[in-house]
Every structure is written in C-alpha cells, then in structure tokens.
Design a protein around this motif. Sequence first.
Motif, short mmCIF file in Angstrom:
data_model
loop_
_atom_site.label_atom_id
_atom_site.label_comp_id
_atom_site.label_asym_id
_atom_site.label_seq_id
_atom_site.Cartn_x
_atom_site.Cartn_y
_atom_site.Cartn_z
N VAL A 43 2.28 2.01 -5.38
CA VAL A 43 1.31 2.75 -6.17
C VAL A 43 1.93 3.23 -7.48
O VAL A 43 1.33 3.11 -8.56
N ARG A 89 0.82 -1.22 0.00
CA ARG A 89 0.00 0.00 0.00
C ARG A 89 0.85 1.26 0.00
O ARG A 89 0.33 2.36 0.12
N ARG A 101 0.67 9.58 -1.53
CA ARG A 101 0.33 8.48 -2.42
C ARG A 101 0.04 7.17 -1.67
O ARG A 101 -0.44 6.23 -2.27
N ASP A 102 0.38 7.11 -0.39
CA ASP A 102 0.14 5.88 0.37
C ASP A 102 -1.35 5.59 0.46
O ASP A 102 -2.17 6.50 0.65
N ARG A 103 -1.68 4.32 0.31
CA ARG A 103 -3.09 3.91 0.35
C ARG A 103 -3.45 3.42 1.75
O ARG A 103 -2.83 2.50 2.28
N TYR A 104 -4.48 4.02 2.32
CA TYR A 104 -5.02 3.58 3.60
C TYR A 104 -6.53 3.42 3.44
O TYR A 104 -7.19 4.22 2.76
#
Length: 338
Positions: A102, A97, A246-249
């Motif tokens: 990404v 993630r 840009r990190d997905r959480y």
Amino acid sequence: MDTEALRSFVRAAELGQFQHAADELGVTPQAVSKRIAALERELDVRLFTRTARGVELTLDGQAFLPHARSVVAGVARAVDAVRPGARALRIDVLGLRSAQAVVLHDYWRSHPDTDLDVVTLRVADPRVAVAAVEAGDVDASFRTVTDPAALPPDLRMIHAFDSPLELLVGPRHPLASARRLTPPQLRHHRIWVPGIAPRSEWADFYDQLGADFDLRVDAAGPHFGDEVLLDALADSADMATLVGARDRYVWPASHDLRRIPVVDPVLAYPLSLILRRTGPHPALRRIVAHLGRLPRLPGRVWRPTWATTRGGDRDDRRAGDRDDAAGGDRDAVVTGGA
C-alpha cells in the motif's frame, strides 16, 4: 563459454522453437542455430532434437538447462550491478495487500515515472529474503532480521515505518461494538493468527506481544488464505485476529466484520527495509526519503524490543545515504511516539 550461446540455448529450450528464440533475442534463426551448434561441439553432446513443432531437449539438454539458466541469470545480475538504472527497481513485499504494498503504491501514484517491479518472494524465513537481496535477485526487501548481528556486512536494514494494529472481529464477538480497545481489554479473548512460521519476524513479534500483555495468541492450524480466515471470523462469536491498519482486506458485506483500533498504547508492528550498503538501485533513494516523511504514530506506542534497540534509523531514512545512527527516543518498549 559463449554466454550469448547459453542465452540462445535457454530461450530456445523455454520457447521450443529457434524462430521464437531469435525473435526475442533480436537475431536470425540461423544465428541461434549456429550458436547452439557451437555449444554442442564444445560440450560434445546433442542438446536438441528437431520435431514437427520445433525442438525438444535431449536428456543431455535437460541436464544442462538448469546450470545454463544459472549462468545466464548470474551474467544478467553482474550487468545490472553496474547499470542498475537500466532496469526496473525490484522490491519484495510480504503480500500485494500488505501495508508495504500500500505504501509503495501511494509512492508510485505520486511518482508514476518510477519503473517499479513489486514482487513477493513468498518465503517466511527472513534469511532467504536477505540472500535474495545479497544475490541481486531483488534490490530491497520489506523484511526484518530481528538479530541485526546476523545481517551480512554488505547489507543494511533501515526502519521503514510502523504499522498500528487493529482487532478484526465478526458481528457476534463480545468486543464488536467497541470503538477503541486497549491491550488489557484483549486479555482472555482468542486472537487467532494461523500459520505463524518459525524463525519469521512475526513469530518473534507475537511471542513478545503475548508475553508483554498476557494475550492469548493462538497460532493453531495452517493458514488457508485470507478468505478462509475472514469467513471463520464472520461465523464466530469468540474468535478475533489482529491486522495492520494499512493492510487491505476485502470481504462480503454480509460478513459485517469490524476493524477496531488498539490504543494506549498503540500496538506497532515495525517494518524494515533491507538493501545493499553500496551501489543500491538509484530509485531507492527517493523511496527511502518517502518512508522518512511518513507520519509518526500518535500517543503511547508499544514495539517489540528488537525494534527499540536497533538504533535511530529514522534520520538515516531521511538522508537516504548514511548508515544507521544512534537512536534518540527508541530506548524503551513503550514510548511517547513513533
């Protein structure tokens, strides 16, 4: 020692049947049996005992297996070193993630013909990732060695991209209603980043960030995973953390968490790519070129000193095949652009 016999031994040990090992290796069960019998004669030990369900390792076989695995893996790496295009490109990222994953996914969507294997080494010490690249276990790693002098001479480290940070808070936090924040506005607020590992690049990053802006970065406690961190933020009126843009959480809608950009200056987490100087996987060239085309961060940008003194590798990314060159606009901690 016959490496094909070693391969047959390893696969038979892992699969528990000569038939299954033969199917995977593309030979007959008799061929597998003969290879292992020859190996046993050479070693003068029994490696397997037969059971109703297949074969089991003897004590000697158990002792021999890890060494045989190492030899088989070493042979595979040697072959891959001269035929890198014949296998998938293996790139290490910090997490699936993460911003690195990404960016790689965006690249793969534009180049679906790329045979790409995204892996996570799950190590905090960048020296372990460096060793994996040097050994050929991975072709490249999105890690940073904050002291470039510690990088082995056969490896190179290029700047990949900058990840701007955002403040992540719950709905009851005093800053929850802000649309943008500056670093001075974060002072005296608890920024919780649990489990910062010693010797990691992010330990160096947060040490400098806290010192440069007088921020209260709290690394107390182990990191039990993103879900626990997000639950804690949702329930807290005074806890915040920093995440990459840009990190997905993913969190339940009831958490009502807020991601707030930090500006003037933008706090940039610099991400690097470590790869071999000679004989890199052919597919890496296009990925390096893709990184060079990523948009630069606007406005004033803060980076740690170890990122601003590495040299101007941005031109190197665009070329994809030159060593790092001397930098231009990266000689200050706070600059007018990325």
